[in-house]
Design a protein around this motif. Structure first.
Motif, mmCIF file in Angstrom:
data_model
loop_
_atom_site.group_PDB
_atom_site.id
_atom_site.type_symbol
_atom_site.label_atom_id
_atom_site.label_comp_id
_atom_site.label_asym_id
_atom_site.label_seq_id
_atom_site.Cartn_x
_atom_site.Cartn_y
_atom_site.Cartn_z
ATOM 1 N N LEU A 169 1.170 -1.276 0.125
ATOM 2 C CA LEU A 169 0.077 0.407 0.002
ATOM 3 C C LEU A 169 0.970 1.391 -0.112
ATOM 4 O O LEU A 169 1.817 1.322 0.144
ATOM 5 C CB LEU A 169 -0.644 0.092 1.199
ATOM 6 N N SER A 170 0.242 2.354 -0.132
ATOM 7 C CA SER A 170 0.946 3.387 -0.273
ATOM 8 C C SER A 170 0.815 4.610 1.265
ATOM 9 O O SER A 170 0.530 3.671 1.630
ATOM 10 C CB SER A 170 0.486 4.962 -1.258
ATOM 11 N N ASP A 171 2.034 5.163 0.841
ATOM 12 C CA ASP A 171 2.850 5.803 2.402
ATOM 13 C C ASP A 171 1.609 6.528 2.979
ATOM 14 O O ASP A 171 1.435 7.174 3.896
ATOM 15 C CB ASP A 171 4.341 6.485 2.135
ATOM 16 N N MET A 172 0.680 7.542 1.639
ATOM 17 C CA MET A 172 -0.224 8.179 1.638
ATOM 18 C C MET A 172 -1.122 7.591 3.452
ATOM 19 O O MET A 172 -2.060 8.171 4.049
ATOM 20 C CB MET A 172 -0.802 8.495 0.915
ATOM 21 N N VAL A 173 -1.731 6.435 2.724
ATOM 22 C CA VAL A 173 -2.248 6.104 4.212
ATOM 23 C C VAL A 173 -1.618 5.139 4.900
ATOM 24 O O VAL A 173 -2.170 4.540 6.160
ATOM 25 C CB VAL A 173 -3.745 4.630 3.553
ATOM 26 N N LEU A 174 0.102 4.933 5.221
ATOM 27 C CA LEU A 174 0.567 4.446 5.960
ATOM 28 C C LEU A 174 0.297 4.817 7.497
ATOM 29 O O LEU A 174 0.645 6.007 7.480
ATOM 30 C CB LEU A 174 2.089 4.435 5.382
ATOM 31 N N ARG A 175 -0.008 4.324 8.578
ATOM 32 C CA ARG A 175 0.510 4.569 9.883
ATOM 33 C C ARG A 175 1.171 3.059 10.033
ATOM 34 O O ARG A 175 0.870 1.942 10.352
ATOM 35 C CB ARG A 175 -0.579 5.162 11.088
#
Length: 301
Positions: free
Chosen positions: A241-247
């Motif tokens: 998945l993309s870093d934008m949605v990474l937590r």
């Protein structure tokens, strides 16, 4: 000793990557500089923020609490350094369509800034899938859209990418792949895979998988990013998945680590779209100008 923004930035990068070496590489500094900054920060706070191990840097309970404050501090600094002067005499209405991922993980902070900058700009927001957004723009139901420009296929629409969000492999803490020198789709194919379906994520994934002889071992398909996060953190599968949605942690407080696959994985591109040839209203110009300034894009005519 006062806390510095440098220490907070180094702390956040380390928390997100879980590795001093990866944080240093992202920041473009030495590992010793990151290590020193974190030690100084822990001395000032009076608490251990990380547990050090051969596996990397795992946040303590205090570290997770501090991270929330760190994000808030950096957001406030970002707001303060990207001021837009309100145009008190400007007013207008703008209908904006946006996709699920954009509304959840990109737009909220920007909407707040836009309303502070132009308090008389009335933004009407609609959540739709990409097909409905494209059709609505062409039918003039929406003035502009904020969506994944990497998914747009209609040549009657003009698009402008604002940011490219890198995609990485998500794995649980202490996963065996973390100890390997390189990880490609061949190794990932041996793992149970959690496939995100929202915003055409599954279709995008299959495009880059199809360039190889391997296929993901999909054990679950879900439209929920939070479900993927929790399942990966719990050791029930991996995901790209993309870093934008990474937590770096799940809602249950479990750690998520990331790996950059050896194969080139396309980024998730976020940006604006409008009907090609559309006459820009003052509201559309203000909306576009805000994002140009925020993402340091060249001025448009």
């Amino acid at each position: 000793m006062p806390v510095s923004l440098r220490q907070i930035r180094y702390f956040v990068s380390t928390a997100e990557h879980g590795q001093i070496s990866q944080a240093a590489a992202e920041l473009g500094i030495s590992q010793s500089a990151v290590t020193t900054a974190i030690k100084e920060l822990e001395q000032t706070v009076g608490l251990d923020l990380f547990i050090r191990s051969t596996q990397g840097m795992e946040m303590t309970t205090a570290g997770r609490q501090f991270l929330f404050h760190a994000y808030e501090i950096l957001n406030k600094v970002d707001e303060a350094t990207n001021l837009l002067l309100p145009a008190s005499d400007f007013s207008g209405r703008l209908t904006v369509a946006a996709s699920y991922t954009v509304i959840g993980y990109f737009l909220p902070n920007h909407l707040g800034r836009l309303r502070r900058a132009w308090p008389n700009l009335d933004i009407q927001l609609f959540e739709l899938n990409r097909e409905a957004i494209e059709e609505g723009l062409l039918a003039n139901r929406y003035d502009m859209a904020v969506l994944l420009t990497s998914n747009v296929i209609n040549s009657d629409l003009a698009t402008e990418t604002l940011m490219n969000s890198r995609r990485r492999l998500w794995v649980p803490a202490r996963h065996r792949l973390l100890s390997q020198g390189s990880v490609g789709l061949k190794e990932i194919a041996d793992e149970p895979y959690i496939m995100l379906t929202v915003d055409e994520a599954a279709h995008t994934a299959l495009r880059y998988w199809s360039n190889t002889s391997y296929r993901p071992n999909v054990t679950l398909r879900t439209s929920s990013v939070e479900a993927v996060r929790s399942l990966v953190a719990d050791g029930q599968g991996v995901a790209i998945l993309s870093d934008m949605v990474l937590r770096p942690w799940s809602l249950e407080g479990k750690r998520i680590e990331t790996i950059v696959p050896t194969e080139p994985i396309p980024s998730m591109d976020v940006g604006l779209a409008w009907r090609r040839g559309a006459q820009f209203t003052p509201a559309m110009e203000a909306f576009r100008s805000y994002f140009h300034q925020t993402f340091f894009l060249p001025s448009h005519r």
